[in-house]
Design an enzyme around this catalytic site. Structure first.
Site, PDB file in Angstrom:
ATOM      1  N   TYR A 158       0.840  -1.204   0.000  1.00 54.84           N
ATOM      2  CA  TYR A 158       0.000   0.000   0.000  1.00 54.84           C
ATOM      3  C   TYR A 158       0.875   1.255   0.000  1.00 54.84           C
ATOM      4  O   TYR A 158       0.677   2.178  -0.800  1.00 54.84           O
ATOM      5  CB  TYR A 158      -0.915  -0.021   1.229  1.00 54.84           C
ATOM      6  CG  TYR A 158      -1.835   1.167   1.331  1.00 54.84           C
ATOM      7  CD1 TYR A 158      -3.037   1.197   0.633  1.00 54.84           C
ATOM      8  CD2 TYR A 158      -1.514   2.260   2.132  1.00 54.84           C
ATOM      9  CE1 TYR A 158      -3.889   2.292   0.725  1.00 54.84           C
ATOM     10  CE2 TYR A 158      -2.356   3.356   2.233  1.00 54.84           C
ATOM     11  CZ  TYR A 158      -3.548   3.374   1.533  1.00 54.84           C
ATOM     12  OH  TYR A 158      -4.392   4.465   1.631  1.00 54.84           O
ATOM     13  N   LYS A 162       1.251   4.191  -2.861  1.00 54.54           N
ATOM     14  CA  LYS A 162       0.906   5.596  -2.640  1.00 54.54           C
ATOM     15  C   LYS A 162       2.107   6.512  -2.875  1.00 54.54           C
ATOM     16  O   LYS A 162       1.951   7.635  -3.358  1.00 54.54           O
ATOM     17  CB  LYS A 162       0.340   5.774  -1.229  1.00 54.54           C
ATOM     18  CG  LYS A 162      -1.009   5.077  -1.030  1.00 54.54           C
ATOM     19  CD  LYS A 162      -2.064   5.599  -1.981  1.00 54.54           C
ATOM     20  CE  LYS A 162      -3.457   5.070  -1.696  1.00 54.54           C
ATOM     21  NZ  LYS A 162      -4.474   5.656  -2.591  1.00 54.54           N
TER      22      LYS A 162
END
Ligand code: NAP
Length: 251
Positions: A158, A162
């Protein structure tokens, strides 16, 4: 001198609009006067939201990780409103949690596909169409996360996705600097939505909140003003920038 975040005349496409932040973005963009294409995979939720918003909203079923879906989604938005999309919010995302040594390969791949590839596909399809139509005040906002900058165990895929979103926006801002498009990222702190609801009910989740300087999660409304600014004419001189809005959680 006064500033207006009035968006009448704009046509927006919001991904991940079936839930959480994207649902709110769809509502506030519409409330500010924009026409809004609400995109995600769960058509029933999008249709219910479009019904609540009214004539200025359209539900668009689309998986951001599949380019054919993204292209068809923009086609559907143009057909619904009779005009090119000039305001894009690439917000769709999944949590992709898991320890690096334990995550299956397909989970890593899926997280990167949805969060990073999906944001790039969404941004570039919108930009291609804006350029072809001669849009001069194009606006693209990608939703990143404070995890782009703050390491967090169990969020390797994740966080990397990002961080990629932030750098992708900077690269695209450079590519499109003279193409009439401003592209920026918002990096929110933790806000309770379906993506993290279960975690913040656990003891470690509660302990995490207790470590934040203000000992709280952010409210969803904490992103409203920045989103509207970045979609408005007032952000003409803002491109390739990231805005951390986190209630001081990373201090
Ligand atoms: P959420 O309520 O779970 O919403 C995620 C949205 O993404 C849903 O509408 C989901 O719709 C959509 N989505 C997931 N996979 C998709 C795909 N393949 N194609 C199209 N849409 C897809 O979570 P949220 O908190 O609002 O998250 C929105 C964004 O904010 C995410 O990018 C997230 O990483 C980011 N963010 C959230 C927080 C936070 O604390 N909440 C903090 C920082 C950043 P469907 O399942 O219907 O497709």
């Amino acid at each position: 001198m006064s500033f207006s975040f009035e968006l009448t005349g704009r046509t927006a496409l919001v991904t991940g609009a079936s839930s959480g932040l994207g649902e709110r973005f769809g509502r506030i963009l519409a409330a500010s006067g924009a026409k809004v294409a609400l995109a995600a995979r769960r058509a029933d939720r999008l249709e219910a939201l479009a019904d609540r918003i009214g004539a200025n909203a359209a539900a668009i079923q689309m998986d951001v990780a599949r380019e054919a879906d993204v292209i068809a989604g923009y086609d559907a938005a143009e057909a619904a409103f009779g005009t090119v999309v000039d305001t894009v919010i690439a917000n769709a995302g999944i949590d992709g949690a898991g320890l690096a040594t334990e995550m299956p390969e397909d989970a890593i791949e899926h997280t990167l596909n949805v969060n990073l590839k999906g944001a790039i596909l969404t941004a570039r399809e919108g930009a291609k169409r804006m350029m072809a139509a001669g849009v001069t005040k194009g606006r693209i906002v990608l939703i990143a996360s404070i995890t782009a900058f703050e390491p967090s165990p169990g969020l390797v895929a994740y966080s990397a996705s990002k961080a990629g979103v932030v750098q992708a926006a900077r690269s695209l801002a450079r590519e499109w600097a003279r193409k009439g498009i401003c592209i920026n990222t918002i990096s929110p702190g933790y806000i309770r939505t379906a993506i993290n609801d279960a975690w913040f009910d656990t003891d470690p989740g509660k302990a995490q909140v207790a470590r934040f300087p203000r000992k709280r999660l952010m409210g969803q409304e904490g992103l409203d003003a920045m989103l509207l600014f970045l979609c408005s004419d007032a952000s003409e001189f803002v491109t390739g920038a990231d805005f951390v809005l986190d209630d001081g959680q990373t201090l």
